[in-house]
Design a protein around this motif. Structure first.
Motif, mmCIF file in Angstrom:
data_model
loop_
_atom_site.group_PDB
_atom_site.id
_atom_site.type_symbol
_atom_site.label_atom_id
_atom_site.label_comp_id
_atom_site.label_asym_id
_atom_site.label_seq_id
_atom_site.Cartn_x
_atom_site.Cartn_y
_atom_site.Cartn_z
ATOM 1 N N GLN A 128 0.817 -1.214 0.000
ATOM 2 C CA GLN A 128 0.000 0.000 0.000
ATOM 3 C C GLN A 128 0.853 1.267 0.000
ATOM 4 N N GLY A 129 2.125 1.131 0.321
ATOM 5 C CA GLY A 129 3.031 2.265 0.236
ATOM 6 C C GLY A 129 2.785 3.370 1.245
ATOM 7 N N LEU A 130 2.097 3.067 2.362
ATOM 8 C CA LEU A 130 1.874 4.099 3.375
ATOM 9 C C LEU A 130 3.159 4.325 4.171
ATOM 10 N N PRO A 131 3.277 5.464 4.826
ATOM 11 C CA PRO A 131 4.501 5.763 5.570
ATOM 12 C C PRO A 131 4.780 4.737 6.671
ATOM 13 N N PHE A 132 6.058 4.610 6.996
ATOM 14 C CA PHE A 132 6.470 3.688 8.049
ATOM 15 C C PHE A 132 5.922 4.122 9.402
ATOM 16 N N VAL A 133 5.679 5.411 9.561
ATOM 17 C CA VAL A 133 5.090 5.921 10.805
ATOM 18 C C VAL A 133 3.780 5.196 11.112
ATOM 19 N N VAL A 134 2.962 4.991 10.102
ATOM 20 C CA VAL A 134 1.670 4.329 10.294
ATOM 21 C C VAL A 134 1.877 2.864 10.648
ATOM 22 N N ASN A 135 2.805 2.210 9.983
ATOM 23 C CA ASN A 135 3.074 0.810 10.258
ATOM 24 C C ASN A 135 3.602 0.616 11.681
ATOM 25 N N SER A 136 4.428 1.553 12.136
ATOM 26 C CA SER A 136 4.965 1.482 13.485
ATOM 27 C C SER A 136 3.853 1.561 14.525
ATOM 28 N N ALA A 137 2.889 2.438 14.292
ATOM 29 C CA ALA A 137 1.757 2.560 15.210
ATOM 30 C C ALA A 137 0.906 1.294 15.204
ATOM 31 N N LEU A 138 0.688 0.717 14.016
ATOM 32 C CA LEU A 138 -0.040 -0.551 13.917
ATOM 33 C C LEU A 138 0.612 -1.600 14.796
ATOM 34 N N TYR A 139 1.927 -1.741 14.694
ATOM 35 C CA TYR A 139 2.605 -2.792 15.437
ATOM 36 C C TYR A 139 2.683 -2.498 16.930
ATOM 37 N N GLU A 140 2.700 -1.246 17.331
ATOM 38 C CA GLU A 140 2.612 -0.981 18.767
ATOM 39 C C GLU A 140 1.302 -1.546 19.321
ATOM 40 N N MET A 141 0.205 -1.278 18.628
ATOM 41 C CA MET A 141 -1.098 -1.753 19.104
ATOM 42 C C MET A 141 -1.173 -3.280 19.084
ATOM 43 N N LEU A 142 -0.627 -3.891 18.050
ATOM 44 C CA LEU A 142 -0.618 -5.354 17.989
ATOM 45 C C LEU A 142 0.219 -5.941 19.119
ATOM 46 N N ASN A 143 1.335 -5.301 19.441
ATOM 47 C CA ASN A 143 2.177 -5.795 20.531
ATOM 48 C C ASN A 143 1.495 -5.643 21.882
ATOM 49 N N SER A 144 0.762 -4.570 22.076
ATOM 50 C CA SER A 144 -0.021 -4.428 23.306
ATOM 51 C C SER A 144 -1.051 -5.541 23.410
ATOM 52 N N ALA A 145 -1.673 -5.835 22.287
ATOM 53 C CA ALA A 145 -2.764 -6.808 22.280
ATOM 54 C C ALA A 145 -2.267 -8.230 22.464
ATOM 55 N N ASN A 146 -1.150 -8.568 21.794
ATOM 56 C CA ASN A 146 -0.706 -9.963 21.822
ATOM 57 C C ASN A 146 0.679 -10.033 21.174
ATOM 58 N N GLN A 147 1.718 -9.871 21.987
ATOM 59 C CA GLN A 147 3.070 -9.827 21.425
ATOM 60 C C GLN A 147 3.427 -11.132 20.723
ATOM 61 N N ALA A 148 3.110 -12.266 21.326
ATOM 62 C CA ALA A 148 3.525 -13.547 20.754
ATOM 63 C C ALA A 148 2.898 -13.759 19.370
ATOM 64 N N TRP A 149 1.620 -13.416 19.205
ATOM 65 C CA TRP A 149 0.968 -13.541 17.890
ATOM 66 C C TRP A 149 1.604 -12.565 16.900
ATOM 67 N N THR A 150 1.868 -11.352 17.352
ATOM 68 C CA THR A 150 2.374 -10.311 16.464
ATOM 69 C C THR A 150 3.732 -10.660 15.886
ATOM 70 N N MET A 151 4.485 -11.473 16.578
ATOM 71 C CA MET A 151 5.809 -11.839 16.088
ATOM 72 C C MET A 151 5.742 -12.668 14.807
ATOM 73 N N TYR A 152 4.654 -13.364 14.542
ATOM 74 C CA TYR A 152 4.551 -14.139 13.294
ATOM 75 C C TYR A 152 4.593 -13.224 12.067
ATOM 76 N N PRO A 153 3.710 -12.236 11.961
ATOM 77 C CA PRO A 153 3.841 -11.317 10.821
ATOM 78 C C PRO A 153 5.005 -10.349 10.979
#
Length: 598
Positions: A105-130
């Motif tokens: 999608q070519g969106l800025p890395f800033v947005v992706n970083s925020a996505l992964y912060e929320m995923l890590n809060s929710a479930n770090q072990a699951w988030t490590m797969y993607p």
């Protein structure tokens, strides 16, 4: 049971008010059309996915863990994990900041970083797969041949396949120069790779039809040490010319590690027996490509601890408001109740504010680094790209080590708020502590990060990168130095900035006489540098908040931001004085200790 609310307001504050990312993106043709509404909409949907899809699986996944069939070498992940990943792919989340050339999608890395912060809060072990796929994607994107990129990047981008980093071996961890895995050249240009790897996160699972392993190995004539390392892409299933999957490759999971935390992520022991691989980059030049993976992973690890810091704080705060225990030292506060809620007690507030400050400071640093990466990759001005790259290199070990150390402090203190209940599984706090503990260890222990910062990133270029960061502080001081309301935030940062020059010079001089002096000072030095960076960022957040209040904005968010900043400078930032003293104490008491350590 714990709960989680995505911190969208704070993310938007940083992006739109502190760093004004859309203004920065105007200079980048690739991101010039990205506006605040688009970013906010993406963040809102990302928060929903994290809170509603992966968060409910966190505790159950921890309890169930992963299971290996030793006959087939296949791994089954906990109930709901595979289905959550399918939703993740369907929503297009793996492709968020990937190159449009490969379906991203070519969106800025800033947005992706925020996505992964929320995923890590929710479930770090699951988030490590993607999450682990990003390191493989970045390495191939930077160093893969056009043929390798065409073969693997579209599937990694879409999430149809995932990727791993196969670096560590049983006899060597960070010292990759000792690795023994062998790669034998074949007549068709491929390589047969044999060896064993350990601690491979997401090394085997049932999410996807193929797993793309990036493997470090040695060619037959490779020189000894780190100069003889090559990088290979080794898929679980071979890929046919038409992109379909061929036969099973000679790489498989020989065992799963039994761990303290992140139990629902398959940390695999990987066995390679004449596995077919393809060379990435040049022979014996694997380190360059490896560091692309490692640096992406180090920033990701800091993000993991940031996520856990946030969710631990949220739950500790909710508990402190509800739990009744004793009366306030300054008089009864809840007269209609048999005791006051524990949030009235100063020490409980100290623990809560510590976690909150480390979450807000960490989020500011993570966002700042993501914006620098966007500039490094996409800005048309070569000097901006170069300066951004230098700052990212300087800040990467700080993100990895400072944020994970702070995450350990924050999660354990949030657990402490719960008292005895924090030690009980059903409240969820002990899992956050267990899961966070690995973040200080992997992708290079925090001691290694400290050596990297002081030895390579500061002394290695005579402080040039540190001086570039110092210019940011100087600019802020110039803007706000005469503003009395900013004095409490600006003065400590300016003073430490001046002290850092002398402090660094002293350690560098001592290190020239005895290199162990650098090793003795490095961990303390990194933490001082971390506070310097946090101090600068808290001052910028205070600057924006003061201006908003002066303009008549009555949103309590800005008052809260100032209160956290004041706490940080009063209670956490002064740690730097002790750290500089212990760093200056030198290495003699450490190295002159043979009898004590006999």
């Amino acid at each position: 049971m714990p709960s989680y609310n995505p911190p969208l307001r704070d993310m938007q504050f940083l992006m739109h008010e502190v760093f004004k990312v859309t203004d920065v993106y105007q200079a980048m043709p690739q991101h010039a059309e990205v506006d605040a509404d688009t970013i906010n909409a993406v963040l809102e949907e990302a928060g929903k996915f994290a809170a509603n899809v992966t968060f409910p699986l966190n505790i159950s996944g921890d309890e169930e863990g992963c299971h290996l069939d030793k006959t087939t070498h296949e791994v089954t992940t906990p109930k709901g994990y595979k289905e959550a990943y399918a939703q993740f792919v369907e929503g297009g989340w793996p492709a968020l900041s990937c190159d449009t050339k490969y379906g991203g999608q070519g969106l800025p890395f800033v947005v992706n970083s925020a996505l992964y912060e929320m995923l890590n809060s929710a479930n770090q072990a699951w988030t490590m797969y993607p999450g682990l796929s990003h390191g493989a994607y970045e390495a191939l994107h930077a160093h893969g041949s056009p043929e390798l990129q065409a073969k693997y990047l579209p599937k990694l981008t879409s999430g149809e396949w995932t990727g791993t980093m196969c670096l560590t071996e049983p006899h060597c961890g960070t010292d990759l120069g000792l690795l023994r895995s062998k790669a034998e050249p074949q007549a068709d240009g491929s390589y047969k790779i044999t060896g064993n790897k350990i601690f491979i996160s997401a090394g085997e699972h049932d999410f996807t039809s193929n797993i793309v392993h990036l493997v470090l190995a040695r060619l037959p004539d490779a020189p000894a040490g780190s100069k003889g390392i090559s990088l290979f892409v080794v898929p679980k299933y071979l890929v046919n010319a038409d992109g379909s999957l061929g036969e099973r490759n000679g790489i498989y999971c020989g065992g799963l590690e039994h761990k303290m935390g992140i139990k629902s992520n398959a940390t695999a022991q990987i066995v390679m027996e004449d596995a077919v691989g393809e060379l990435v980059g040049q022979p014996n030049k694997g380190l360059q490509a490896m560091f692309v993976m490692m640096n992406a992973a180090r920033l990701g690890v800091g993000n993991q601890s940031l996520g856990l810091t946030e969710v631990a704080f949220q739950n500790a705060l909710a508990y402190a408001k509800d739990r009744l225990q004793m009366r306030s030292l300054s008089g009864t506060k809840a007269k209609d109740k048999p005791a006051d809620p524990i949030i009235v007690h100063p020490d409980v507030r100290r623990m809560l504010l510590t976690a909150k400050a480390y979450a807000e400071g960490g989020r500011a640093l993570s966002t700042f680094c993501a914006l620098l990466i966007d500039q490094e990759l996409n800005h048309p001005d070569e000097k901006v790209r170069s300066d951004s790259a230098d700052l990212v290199a300087l800040l990467t070990p700080i993100v990895k080590a400072f944020l994970t150390d702070n995450g350990w402090i924050a999660t354990t203190q949030s657990q402490q708020v719960f008292g005895g209940h924090g030690f009980i599984k059903e409240w969820g706090m002990e899992q956050y502590v267990r899961d966070n503990r690995i973040n200080m260890i992997y992708e290079g222990t925090n001691g290694v990060q400290a050596l990297d910062l002081l030895g390579r990133k500061v002394l290695g270029n005579q402080g040039a990168s540190l001086k570039k960061f110092g210019k940011l502080i100087a600019k802020l001081v110039e803007e706000e130095g005469v503003n009395e309301k900013m004095s409490e935030f600006i003065t400590p940062v300016a003073m430490l900035g001046e002290q850092m020059t002398k402090f660094t010079t002293e350690i560098g001089f001592k290190g020239m006489q005895n290199p162990d002096e650098v090793g003795a000072a490095s961990v303390d030095y990194l933490r001082v540098a971390g506070h310097l960076v946090f101090g600068y960022l808290f001052a910028r957040m205070a600057q924006v908040s003061l201006r908003a209040i002066a303009d008549g904005n009555t949103d309590p968010f800005y008052v809260a931001k100032l209160q956290v900043a004041r706490f940080y400078f009063a209670k956490l930032f002064p740690e730097t004085a002790t750290l500089m003293r212990t760093a200056r104490a030198g290495g003699k008491t450490l190295m002159d200790s043979d009898a004590a350590l006999a």
